[in-house]
Design a protein around this motif. Sequence first.
Motif, short mmCIF file in Angstrom:
data_model
loop_
_atom_site.label_atom_id
_atom_site.label_comp_id
_atom_site.label_asym_id
_atom_site.label_seq_id
_atom_site.Cartn_x
_atom_site.Cartn_y
_atom_site.Cartn_z
N ASN A 22 0.80 -1.22 0.00
CA ASN A 22 0.00 0.00 0.00
C ASN A 22 0.84 1.28 0.00
N THR A 23 2.04 1.21 -0.60
CA THR A 23 2.87 2.40 -0.73
C THR A 23 3.81 2.21 -1.91
N VAL A 24 4.40 3.31 -2.38
CA VAL A 24 5.38 3.23 -3.45
C VAL A 24 6.70 2.74 -2.86
N ASP A 25 7.23 1.68 -3.43
CA ASP A 25 8.47 1.09 -2.94
C ASP A 25 9.66 1.94 -3.41
N LEU A 26 10.39 2.52 -2.46
CA LEU A 26 11.53 3.38 -2.79
C LEU A 26 12.87 2.69 -2.59
N SER A 27 12.86 1.42 -2.20
CA SER A 27 14.12 0.72 -1.96
C SER A 27 14.82 0.42 -3.29
N ASN A 28 16.10 0.73 -3.33
CA ASN A 28 16.94 0.49 -4.51
C ASN A 28 16.40 1.17 -5.78
N VAL A 29 15.74 2.30 -5.60
CA VAL A 29 15.19 3.06 -6.73
C VAL A 29 16.07 4.27 -6.99
N LYS A 30 16.37 4.54 -8.24
CA LYS A 30 17.19 5.69 -8.58
C LYS A 30 16.42 6.98 -8.30
N MET A 31 17.05 7.87 -7.56
CA MET A 31 16.45 9.16 -7.23
C MET A 31 17.26 10.26 -7.92
N SER A 32 16.59 11.37 -8.20
CA SER A 32 17.29 12.47 -8.89
C SER A 32 16.63 13.80 -8.54
N LEU A 33 17.21 14.85 -9.07
CA LEU A 33 16.67 16.20 -8.88
C LEU A 33 15.40 16.35 -9.72
N ASN A 34 14.33 16.80 -9.10
CA ASN A 34 13.07 17.02 -9.80
C ASN A 34 13.30 17.90 -11.04
N PRO A 35 12.86 17.48 -12.23
CA PRO A 35 13.15 18.25 -13.46
C PRO A 35 12.72 19.70 -13.40
N PHE A 36 11.58 20.00 -12.80
CA PHE A 36 11.12 21.39 -12.73
C PHE A 36 11.99 22.21 -11.76
N CYS A 37 12.47 21.56 -10.68
CA CYS A 37 13.40 22.24 -9.78
C CYS A 37 14.73 22.51 -10.48
N GLU A 38 15.13 21.58 -11.36
CA GLU A 38 16.36 21.76 -12.12
C GLU A 38 16.27 23.02 -12.99
N ILE A 39 15.10 23.26 -13.56
CA ILE A 39 14.88 24.46 -14.37
C ILE A 39 14.96 25.71 -13.48
N ALA A 40 14.41 25.62 -12.26
CA ALA A 40 14.49 26.75 -11.33
C ALA A 40 15.94 27.04 -10.95
N VAL A 41 16.73 25.99 -10.71
CA VAL A 41 18.15 26.17 -10.39
C VAL A 41 18.86 26.86 -11.55
N GLU A 42 18.62 26.39 -12.76
CA GLU A 42 19.26 26.98 -13.94
C GLU A 42 18.93 28.46 -14.07
#
Length: 254
Positions: A22-42
Amino acid sequence: MRILVGVKRVVDYAVKVRVQNNTVDLSNVKMSLNPFCEIAVEEAVRLKEKKAADEVVAVSVGPKQCTETLRTALAMGCDRAIHIQTDRRTDYVDLQPFAVAHLFQKVVEQEEADLVLLGKQGIDSDCGQTGPMLAGLLGWPQVTFAAKMDLEGDGMMVERETDAGTETIKIPSLPAVVTCDLRLNEPRYATLPNIMKAKKKKVDTIAADDLGVDLEPHNPVLDIFEPPPRKEGITVESVDDLLDKLRNEAKVLK
């Protein structure tokens, strides 16, 4: 001018998430910078390169692994970072936009920021609420879904996306909150020298519980489930067969 830019750690956009217990499994999952946040950083880094900003500070809320995401923002050109640490999941289950906006409000006021740039939404929860809520808490003007930004005197002109096209909004004077959309820019790749430099840049850690914000969700998530699988398609021999099936079986044509 000091710019604060929001940075969110999310499941990588190319990963197919799994639902277990009953939840999204985050174990061993690749994580990254949210694409829209990446645009804000740029966009924040570009403003600094134009000498319109003196300092760019990246801010993230989440577990200790968020430091890796903040290092990405630092490698792109941010000057320093602030990590609001909490063990709560940030994909809406345990930590929701209302609490995140209050946490950001505390940091914005402490840092005396002149401009806050955020991604228009996180690709995990797709809420798009943190920016508007933060602006409301601060009492600042806001522009959402920014597609173009130009500083003008003490304020700025922002072109924003709408369902009917675009519209241009003038912010007479800063401070302000702006959320960034896809058309605003194309984020740069962090070069190896900048990645190495980012390791030496300062990352301050603040415990979320020390900021005096109620982090309990106001909208409990009752159930998480995968969408039903699509039905198998069929191969047709001709356009006439396709039209016949669309008309008589799918009932989408008259």
